[in-house]
Design a protein around this motif. Structure first.
Motif, PDB file in Angstrom:
ATOM      1  N   SER A  45      -4.012  69.827  19.050  1.00 27.75           N
ATOM      2  CA  SER A  45      -4.123  70.634  20.272  1.00 27.75           C
ATOM      3  C   SER A  45      -4.484  69.758  21.465  1.00 27.75           C
ATOM      4  CB  SER A  45      -5.183  71.725  20.079  1.00 27.75           C
ATOM      5  OG  SER A  45      -4.835  72.593  19.029  1.00 27.75           O
ATOM      6  N   TYR A  52      -8.100  69.829  26.021  1.00 29.95           N
ATOM      7  CA  TYR A  52      -8.262  71.043  25.207  1.00 29.95           C
ATOM      8  C   TYR A  52      -9.676  71.143  24.656  1.00 29.95           C
ATOM      9  CZ  TYR A  52      -7.391  74.469  21.490  1.00 29.95           C
ATOM     10  OH  TYR A  52      -7.458  75.571  20.670  1.00 29.95           O
ATOM     11  N   LEU A 301      -2.836  76.804  19.469  1.00 30.72           N
ATOM     12  CA  LEU A 301      -1.858  75.706  19.490  1.00 30.72           C
ATOM     13  C   LEU A 301      -0.437  76.243  19.606  1.00 30.72           C
ATOM     14  CD1 LEU A 301      -1.053  72.734  19.195  1.00 30.72           C
ATOM     15  CD2 LEU A 301      -1.235  73.018  16.705  1.00 30.72           C
TER      16      LEU A 301
END
Length: 334
Positions: A45, A52, A301
């Motif tokens: 991610s 993130y 994701l």
């Protein structure tokens, strides 16, 4: 001088043994494997979306994980008895919608009514499965249909004034305790999780759950009132689902008749990912917690990758089937 020959099946035997041994290693160490998977998902991610791994994103993950954790907690208890509850999403939706519709009566009354919805659904499921011995899948699937249908045709009768999410519920669901990484929903989730973990490990009821899931016939012969264990289990499952619905409507801040429906398959997937056997008697809530967080991160994701809800459902289904195959492989006797 003769030479020994081997058949194709004998040649494949070492490979089968290695596959089975690998599967057993994974099953025996679910928390280690789940932690590795979670770390890999977080790294992926971060690669897809730099930044993130921020406090704000971690807080958001926990906010969305809390409602699913309650649905999956009930699902864990039921699956330990070799059952399944396909009504958790319908129960959560009904509890959340009715709570919002009754908000004008006060927050305490509205939340109490939501819990009552879970209690009623759980009693019906528990009586059907425990007393009349209806297959759990059939019983809960039918109950889900009844709850959803009744909520649809009688939606207006549950509304007194303008449907809204009480400020207390909204603050509990999305408010923060420390900074932006620790949501207030942990005030509810952590005590309930601790109670479930300790109860499964140390209480007589927890031991009976495992025993009933492992061999209900032996339990009956030993004098255990299996129907009572199942009744309490399905009641707890539905009450936990109702609490999850209340938290989820607080996160979304809007109630509709399909509110928690997308959480049905993930509630099962999280339990299976966490190492609880679909055949009962094996597993626990600690693995389910990691399974919930993994699914929320995976969902995030996939959203970053612009995957549709349909593709997400396909992935959840593949996860369930894959892990079911893995478990079956690890327990196969040759």
């Amino acid at each position: 001088m003769s030479t020994a020959t081997t058949t194709p099946d004998e040649q494949l035997e070492p490979r089968r043994n290695r596959v089975q041994a690998g599967a057993e290693w994974v099953i025996d160490r679910p928390l280690i494997m789940l932690s590795v998977i979670l770390v890999l998902l977080l790294i992926a991610s971060e690669i897809v979306s730099p930044g993130y791994l921020s406090d704000n994103r971690m807080g958001t993950i926990l906010q969305f994980a809390a409602p699913l954790a309650f649905l999956s907690a009930g699902q864990t208890l039921v699956m330990l008895t070799a059952g399944i509850d396909l009504s958790v999403a319908a129960t959560a939706t009904a509890a959340a919608y009715i709570m919002a519709g009754q908000a004008s009566r006060g927050t305490t009354t509205a939340v109490a009514i939501a819990i009552l919805v879970g209690l009623v659904v759980g009693l019906v499921n528990g009586i059907g499965v425990g007393v009349f011995r209806v297959n759990p899948l059939i019983m809960t699937l039918g109950m889900a249909s009844i709850v959803s249908g009744y909520l649809t045709v009688s939606a207006q009768s549950f509304v007194t004034g303008v449907p809204l999410v009480p400020d207390f519920v909204r603050e509990l669901a999305v408010g923060n305790l420390i900074g932006v990484a620790i949501p207030k929903s942990l005030l509810v989730w952590v005590p309930v999780a601790a109670l479930i973990l300790l109860g499964l490990r140390y209480s007589g009821f927890g031991r009976m759950l495992y025993a009933v899931g492992d061999n209900p016939i032996a339990c009956r012969l030993a004098g255990v009132r299996v129907w009572q264990v199942l009744l309490v289990t399905y009641v707890l499952c539905s009450i936990l689902s109702a609490i999850g619905g209340v938290l989820y409507v607080g996160v979304i801040n809007a109630a509709d008749l399909q509110l928690v429906s997308p959480y049905l398959l993930p509630s099962v997937a999280a339990v299976v990912i966490g190492g609880t056997s679909i055949f009962g008697g094996i597993g626990g809530y600690s693995g389910t917690i990691l399974g919930v967080i993994i699914l929320v991160v995976l969902d995030s994701l996939l959203t970053l990758l612009d995957a549709s809800q349909a593709y997400k459902q396909i992935i959840y289904g593949l996860i369930i089937l894959g892990l079911a195959w893995l478990y079956a492989t690890s327990t196969k006797r040759v």
